[in-house]
Design a protein around this motif. Sequence first.
Motif, PDB file in Angstrom:
ATOM      1  N   GLY A  28       0.796  -1.217   0.000  1.00 19.59           N
ATOM      2  CA  GLY A  28       0.000   0.000   0.000  1.00 19.59           C
ATOM      3  C   GLY A  28       0.831   1.270   0.000  1.00 19.59           C
ATOM      4  N   LEU A  29       2.147   1.147   0.165  1.00 14.60           N
ATOM      5  CA  LEU A  29       3.015   2.322   0.123  1.00 14.60           C
ATOM      6  C   LEU A  29       3.701   2.413  -1.234  1.00 14.60           C
ATOM      7  N   THR A  30       3.968   3.639  -1.645  1.00 16.26           N
ATOM      8  CA  THR A  30       4.767   3.872  -2.845  1.00 16.26           C
ATOM      9  C   THR A  30       5.981   4.693  -2.433  1.00 16.26           C
ATOM     10  N   ALA A  31       6.936   4.820  -3.328  1.00 17.74           N
ATOM     11  CA  ALA A  31       8.132   5.609  -3.037  1.00 17.74           C
ATOM     12  C   ALA A  31       7.754   7.043  -2.671  1.00 17.74           C
ATOM     13  N   ASP A  32       6.688   7.562  -3.271  1.00 23.13           N
ATOM     14  CA  ASP A  32       6.247   8.930  -2.974  1.00 23.13           C
ATOM     15  C   ASP A  32       5.731   9.069  -1.546  1.00 23.13           C
ATOM     16  N   ASP A  33       5.321   7.980  -0.939  1.00 23.46           N
ATOM     17  CA  ASP A  33       4.796   8.019   0.429  1.00 23.46           C
ATOM     18  C   ASP A  33       5.898   8.127   1.486  1.00 23.46           C
ATOM     19  N   ILE A  34       7.134   7.885   1.079  1.00 29.35           N
ATOM     20  CA  ILE A  34       8.254   7.905   2.021  1.00 29.35           C
ATOM     21  C   ILE A  34       9.065   9.179   1.774  1.00 29.35           C
ATOM     22  N   ALA A  35       9.123  10.035   2.788  1.00 31.38           N
ATOM     23  CA  ALA A  35       9.896  11.279   2.677  1.00 31.38           C
ATOM     24  C   ALA A  35      11.387  10.951   2.703  1.00 31.38           C
ATOM     25  N   ASP A  36      12.155  11.659   1.883  1.00 28.52           N
ATOM     26  CA  ASP A  36      13.599  11.419   1.820  1.00 28.52           C
ATOM     27  C   ASP A  36      14.253  11.521   3.196  1.00 28.52           C
ATOM     28  N   ASP A  37      13.815  12.515   3.976  1.00 27.66           N
ATOM     29  CA  ASP A  37      14.408  12.756   5.294  1.00 27.66           C
ATOM     30  C   ASP A  37      13.502  12.315   6.439  1.00 27.66           C
ATOM     31  N   GLY A  38      12.418  11.615   6.119  1.00 23.51           N
ATOM     32  CA  GLY A  38      11.499  11.144   7.152  1.00 23.51           C
ATOM     33  C   GLY A  38      12.113  10.006   7.943  1.00 23.51           C
ATOM     34  N   LEU A  39      11.804   9.961   9.222  1.00 29.78           N
ATOM     35  CA  LEU A  39      12.327   8.895  10.087  1.00 29.78           C
ATOM     36  C   LEU A  39      11.778   7.540   9.648  1.00 29.78           C
ATOM     37  N   LEU A  40      12.637   6.548   9.642  1.00 30.94           N
ATOM     38  CA  LEU A  40      12.217   5.198   9.283  1.00 30.94           C
ATOM     39  C   LEU A  40      11.705   4.433  10.499  1.00 30.94           C
ATOM     40  N   PHE A  41      12.267   4.725  11.664  1.00 23.63           N
ATOM     41  CA  PHE A  41      11.886   4.022  12.887  1.00 23.63           C
ATOM     42  C   PHE A  41      11.112   4.959  13.803  1.00 23.63           C
ATOM     43  N   GLY A  42      10.427   4.373  14.778  1.00 22.99           N
ATOM     44  CA  GLY A  42       9.685   5.191  15.730  1.00 22.99           C
ATOM     45  C   GLY A  42       8.492   5.869  15.074  1.00 22.99           C
ATOM     46  N   GLU A  43       8.434   7.165  15.184  1.00 21.17           N
ATOM     47  CA  GLU A  43       7.276   7.909  14.707  1.00 21.17           C
ATOM     48  C   GLU A  43       7.221   8.063  13.186  1.00 21.17           C
ATOM     49  N   GLY A  44       8.274   7.709  12.501  1.00 19.21           N
ATOM     50  CA  GLY A  44       8.277   7.789  11.046  1.00 19.21           C
ATOM     51  C   GLY A  44       7.470   6.652  10.447  1.00 19.21           C
ATOM     52  N   LEU A  45       8.132   5.767   9.732  1.00 15.85           N
ATOM     53  CA  LEU A  45       7.456   4.605   9.142  1.00 15.85           C
ATOM     54  C   LEU A  45       7.087   3.565  10.189  1.00 15.85           C
ATOM     55  N   GLY A  46       7.669   3.674  11.354  1.00 16.21           N
ATOM     56  CA  GLY A  46       7.345   2.739  12.423  1.00 16.21           C
ATOM     57  C   GLY A  46       8.034   1.395  12.295  1.00 16.21           C
ATOM     58  N   LEU A  47       9.203   1.376  11.668  1.00 15.81           N
ATOM     59  CA  LEU A  47       9.934   0.116  11.525  1.00 15.81           C
ATOM     60  C   LEU A  47      10.454  -0.339  12.885  1.00 15.81           C
ATOM     61  N   ASP A  48      10.777  -1.645  12.978  1.00 16.46           N
ATOM     62  CA  ASP A  48      11.275  -2.197  14.242  1.00 16.46           C
ATOM     63  C   ASP A  48      12.608  -2.902  14.037  1.00 16.46           C
ATOM     64  N   SER A  49      13.090  -3.575  15.066  1.00 16.69           N
ATOM     65  CA  SER A  49      14.419  -4.194  15.011  1.00 16.69           C
ATOM     66  C   SER A  49      14.509  -5.310  13.974  1.00 16.69           C
ATOM     67  N   ILE A  50      13.430  -6.029  13.750  1.00  8.95           N
ATOM     68  CA  ILE A  50      13.431  -7.067  12.706  1.00  8.95           C
ATOM     69  C   ILE A  50      13.604  -6.412  11.339  1.00  8.95           C
ATOM     70  N   ASP A  51      12.935  -5.281  11.148  1.00  4.56           N
ATOM     71  CA  ASP A  51      13.090  -4.534   9.894  1.00  4.56           C
ATOM     72  C   ASP A  51      14.530  -4.070   9.713  1.00  4.56           C
ATOM     73  N   ALA A  52      15.178  -3.668  10.798  1.00  3.30           N
ATOM     74  CA  ALA A  52      16.573  -3.234  10.732  1.00  3.30           C
ATOM     75  C   ALA A  52      17.465  -4.359  10.220  1.00  3.30           C
ATOM     76  N   LEU A  53      17.211  -5.582  10.687  1.00  3.10           N
ATOM     77  CA  LEU A  53      17.987  -6.729  10.199  1.00  3.10           C
ATOM     78  C   LEU A  53      17.778  -6.928   8.701  1.00  3.10           C
ATOM     79  N   GLU A  54      16.546  -6.759   8.259  1.00  6.09           N
ATOM     80  CA  GLU A  54      16.249  -6.887   6.825  1.00  6.09           C
ATOM     81  C   GLU A  54      16.993  -5.817   6.023  1.00  6.09           C
ATOM     82  N   LEU A  55      17.085  -4.608   6.569  1.00  8.78           N
ATOM     83  CA  LEU A  55      17.795  -3.525   5.875  1.00  8.78           C
ATOM     84  C   LEU A  55      19.289  -3.811   5.804  1.00  8.78           C
ATOM     85  N   ILE A  56      19.836  -4.415   6.862  1.00  3.90           N
ATOM     86  CA  ILE A  56      21.253  -4.794   6.852  1.00  3.90           C
ATOM     87  C   ILE A  56      21.512  -5.810   5.748  1.00  3.90           C
ATOM     88  N   VAL A  57      20.632  -6.800   5.622  1.00  3.57           N
ATOM     89  CA  VAL A  57      20.750  -7.811   4.566  1.00  3.57           C
ATOM     90  C   VAL A  57      20.627  -7.147   3.192  1.00  3.57           C
TER      91      VAL A  57
END
Length: 85
Positions: A20-49
């Motif tokens: 349901g998200l597109t690239a336009d929905d994510i701000a270049d400087d918007g926070l990815l964790f916490g109050e931004g996209l709301g990502l969590d530690s499992i997501d962080a591992l996926e980003l590392i991979v």
Amino acid sequence: MEQLILELKEEVIKVLNLEGLTADDIADDGLLFGEGLGLDSIDALELIVLLEKNYGIKLKDPSQGKDIFKSVRTMAEYVQANRTK
């Protein structure tokens, strides 16, 4: 840099199954964790991979992730400076 930011946004959406998200929905400087996209530690591992697989970047210190994954722009800056692929 703008092309890399767009590429990273699309990869984040795909890897994290952010339906349901597109690239336009994510701000270049918007926070990815916490109050931004709301990502969590499992997501962080996926980003590392993602960084390792797509750009040949291996994080030696996982605590670096907090700064690297602050926003898509900080990810892009890190990738641009450290990519091997």
